[in-house]
Scaffold this active site. Sequence first.
Site, short mmCIF file in Angstrom:
data_model
loop_
_atom_site.label_atom_id
_atom_site.label_comp_id
_atom_site.label_asym_id
_atom_site.label_seq_id
_atom_site.Cartn_x
_atom_site.Cartn_y
_atom_site.Cartn_z
N GLY A 189 -6.55 34.65 -28.44
CA GLY A 189 -5.76 34.40 -29.63
C GLY A 189 -4.35 34.94 -29.44
N GLU A 190 -3.71 35.33 -30.54
CA GLU A 190 -2.34 35.88 -30.54
C GLU A 190 -1.28 34.85 -30.16
OE1 GLU A 190 -2.03 39.22 -27.92
OE2 GLU A 190 -3.75 40.27 -28.78
N GLY A 191 -1.66 33.61 -29.89
CA GLY A 191 -0.71 32.63 -29.39
C GLY A 191 -0.56 32.65 -27.89
#
Length: 360
Positions: free
Chosen positions: A326-328
């Site tokens: 996640g987190e981009g």
Amino acid sequence: MSSTPSSGRPANDTPAPDAPVTLDELRALFDKLPGPDLAAASAVATREAQLTKPAGALGRLEDFSQWLAAWQGRATPKLTRPRVAVFVANHGIAERGVSAYPASVTKQMVENFVQGGAAINQLCTLIDADLRVYELDLDAPTQDFVDAPAMNEQECARAMAYGMMAVEQGIDVLCLGEMGIGNTTVAAALCHGLYGGSPADWVGPGTGVTGTAFDTKLQVVTAGVARHRDRLTAAGTVNDPMQWLAAVGGLEIAALCGAILAARMGRTPVLLDGYVVTAAAAVLHKIDPRAIDHCLVAHLSAEPAHRLLCEKIGKRPVLDLGMRLGEGTGAALAVTVLKAAVDCHTGMATFEQAGVSGPV
């Protein structure tokens, strides 16, 4: 609501005065979605055919150049100003033990983003991207969707309107990411309602849950969907995706929906990172399949249901690296591929320029 970017100015803590603030106002935007700039895409295709290589030799890089041109509205695509926007929220269902980590980690990770210690910070440095981190009321998680709707319609609409503010003029590509303990459980409930099947089709390990914790996660999704089944059609899929988003979604997922929708209105290309972000895009796709034409799925998450979800929305991921952070992070990495596509398209010589004989 507030934004805590590692660089750049913070967003306001309330939606802009002219931002839609009801679900009906947001629904109305689907009748106004701008299409791609076909002339720009055609200009890229024309130049591509003249470059010093066999036709199609750069594979999907050629497709990416045309896609960027079409949504940037430029006959010559560019990728000098990428932005990574990470939306962060907490979830009531986290208290049921659906994650390997406590809900307090969400706020701790925000501080890690600010201090530059997360993986996404390193990748933003690599691709020279502007990173913005948007917190959505971390001290007030959504309701536990097993017992009640996660959000009321006003909360959902305001979160979507807040997400819309992440889109500004001049962004070449918007990379969307998220952080929120418990949000793969939320994504699973969203997808189960949107597409039917069994809960097991949509539930995965998330942060690494196994055994009893995984069984709990599966039970939570099953119970949550059953709790709100009056929102489903007789065929087993959702009547109103936005109401379903309010029923089992999260504030950060609603904000992601708003960001994707605003990017479409502003003709800004979007890279979707992983299962949770793709689940947000699926809400819009369920309303109108054309609504996410300006989006690419950046990478295939190791979360098992992501592959099925990509099939449902008709998207082939750019990368497949076995990631599930996640987190981009996957979206940021995909920017490197898009930069390669742009540099090859704009920097290569044509047959005429290079004095190279073309195909016979």
